[in-house]
Design a protein around this motif. Structure first.
Motif, PDB file in Angstrom:
ATOM      1  N   GLN A  97       0.806  -1.072  -0.152  1.00  0.00           N
ATOM      2  CA  GLN A  97      -0.163   0.256   0.043  1.00  0.00           C
ATOM      3  C   GLN A  97       0.945   1.115   0.016  1.00  0.00           C
ATOM      4  O   GLN A  97       1.449   1.539  -1.063  1.00  0.00           O
ATOM      5  N   CYS A  98       1.273   1.677   1.174  1.00  0.00           N
ATOM      6  CA  CYS A  98       2.124   2.742   0.823  1.00  0.00           C
ATOM      7  C   CYS A  98       3.609   2.278   0.822  1.00  0.00           C
ATOM      8  O   CYS A  98       4.434   2.998   0.052  1.00  0.00           O
ATOM      9  N   GLY A  99       3.901   1.059   1.291  1.00  0.00           N
ATOM     10  CA  GLY A  99       5.182   0.474   0.639  1.00  0.00           C
ATOM     11  C   GLY A  99       6.260   0.467   1.672  1.00  0.00           C
ATOM     12  O   GLY A  99       7.314  -0.002   1.818  1.00  0.00           O
ATOM     13  N   TYR A 100       5.979   1.240   2.568  1.00  0.00           N
ATOM     14  CA  TYR A 100       7.153   1.550   3.712  1.00  0.00           C
ATOM     15  C   TYR A 100       7.796   0.300   4.452  1.00  0.00           C
ATOM     16  O   TYR A 100       8.901   0.054   4.527  1.00  0.00           O
ATOM     17  N   CYS A 101       6.991  -0.370   4.613  1.00  0.00           N
ATOM     18  CA  CYS A 101       7.282  -1.553   5.651  1.00  0.00           C
ATOM     19  C   CYS A 101       7.849  -2.691   4.633  1.00  0.00           C
ATOM     20  O   CYS A 101       8.149  -3.849   5.246  1.00  0.00           O
ATOM     21  N   GLN A 102       7.525  -2.584   3.386  1.00  0.00           N
ATOM     22  CA  GLN A 102       7.636  -3.938   2.579  1.00  0.00           C
ATOM     23  C   GLN A 102       8.881  -4.249   2.319  1.00  0.00           C
ATOM     24  O   GLN A 102       9.146  -5.657   2.400  1.00  0.00           O
ATOM     25  N   CYS A 132       2.860  -3.921   9.832  1.00  0.00           N
ATOM     26  CA  CYS A 132       2.580  -3.089   8.568  1.00  0.00           C
ATOM     27  C   CYS A 132       1.216  -2.332   9.076  1.00  0.00           C
ATOM     28  O   CYS A 132       0.372  -2.703   9.326  1.00  0.00           O
ATOM     29  N   ARG A 133       1.606  -0.999   9.130  1.00  0.00           N
ATOM     30  CA  ARG A 133       0.553   0.055   9.552  1.00  0.00           C
ATOM     31  C   ARG A 133      -0.619   0.059   8.479  1.00  0.00           C
ATOM     32  O   ARG A 133      -1.673   0.517   8.849  1.00  0.00           O
ATOM     33  N   CYS A 134      -0.327  -0.147   7.249  1.00  0.00           N
ATOM     34  CA  CYS A 134      -1.539  -0.184   6.371  1.00  0.00           C
ATOM     35  C   CYS A 134      -2.181  -1.472   6.242  1.00  0.00           C
ATOM     36  O   CYS A 134      -3.139  -1.854   5.246  1.00  0.00           O
ATOM     37  N   THR A 136      -1.449  -4.789   5.236  1.00  0.00           N
ATOM     38  CA  THR A 136      -1.567  -5.481   4.083  1.00  0.00           C
ATOM     39  C   THR A 136      -1.572  -6.955   4.307  1.00  0.00           C
ATOM     40  O   THR A 136      -0.924  -7.717   3.519  1.00  0.00           O
TER      41      THR A 136
HETATM   42  S1  FES Z   1       2.361  -0.553   3.145  1.00  0.00           S
HETATM   43 FE1  FES Z   1       2.240   0.827   4.477  1.00  0.00          FE
HETATM   44  S2  FES Z   1       3.027   0.149   6.312  1.00  0.00           S
HETATM   45 FE2  FES Z   1       2.907  -1.682   5.395  1.00  0.00          FE
END
Ligand code: FES
Ligand code: FES
Length: 155
Positions: A97-102, A132-134, A136
């Protein structure tokens, strides 16, 4: 202090305080920005890399312990021409999603598949404990099973 190690297949030497977290050496000295900072206390997994094939949380791993080791970051997992099975699966399942944790999840997954080539849902729950804060997690689980399939079909 001069500290040498291999990172993504290249030998490198850095001159840093030996207690510096490896995360900051990777990001700030070596300019590899794919490894992320989340919590800074080994709780979220955003900074996961491989040290001699083991998943390690780089925010809580002093660079002195990397001496002589073989480090892999997300930049070294695969290439555009030769994707790692985890990368291929993540694309197929459109996980981020936002990608940060990926990157951290992908590195943790790649290390797990080396130990557990056919993980069950329970194996995933026990081994992939990143945050993952989003949220996923559902797509991630599908992608982990898909990565195992791809990896086993390539073997
Ligand atoms: S995709 Fe946004 S924090 Fe995991
Ligand atoms: S930043 Fe390293 S575990 Fe969260």
């Amino acid at each position: 202090m001069m500290i040498s190690f291999t990172i993504n297949g290249e030998q490198t030497t850095v001159d840093v305080d030996p207690d510096t977290p490896l995360l900051w050496v990777i990001r700030d000295e070596l300019d590899l920005k794919g490894t992320k900072f989340g919590c800074g206390k080994a709780a979220c997994g955003a900074c996961t890399i491989h040290v001699d094939g083991q998943a390690v949380r780089a925010c809580s791993f002093a660079v002195k312990f990397a001496a002589g080791k073989n480090i892999t970051t997300i930049e070294g997992l695969g290439t555009a021409e030769n994707l790692h099975p985890v990368q291929q699966a993540w694309i197929e399942e459109i996980v981020p999603q936002c990608g940060y944790c990926q990157p951290g999840f992908m590195m943790a997954t790649a290390a797990m598949l080396e130990k557990i080539p056919n993980p069950t849902d329970e194996d995933i729950d026990n081994n992939i404990v990143n945050v993952c804060r989003c949220a996923t997690y559902y797509r991630m689980r599908k992608a982990i099973h898909r990565a195992a399939e791809i990896r086993n079909s390539n073997a």
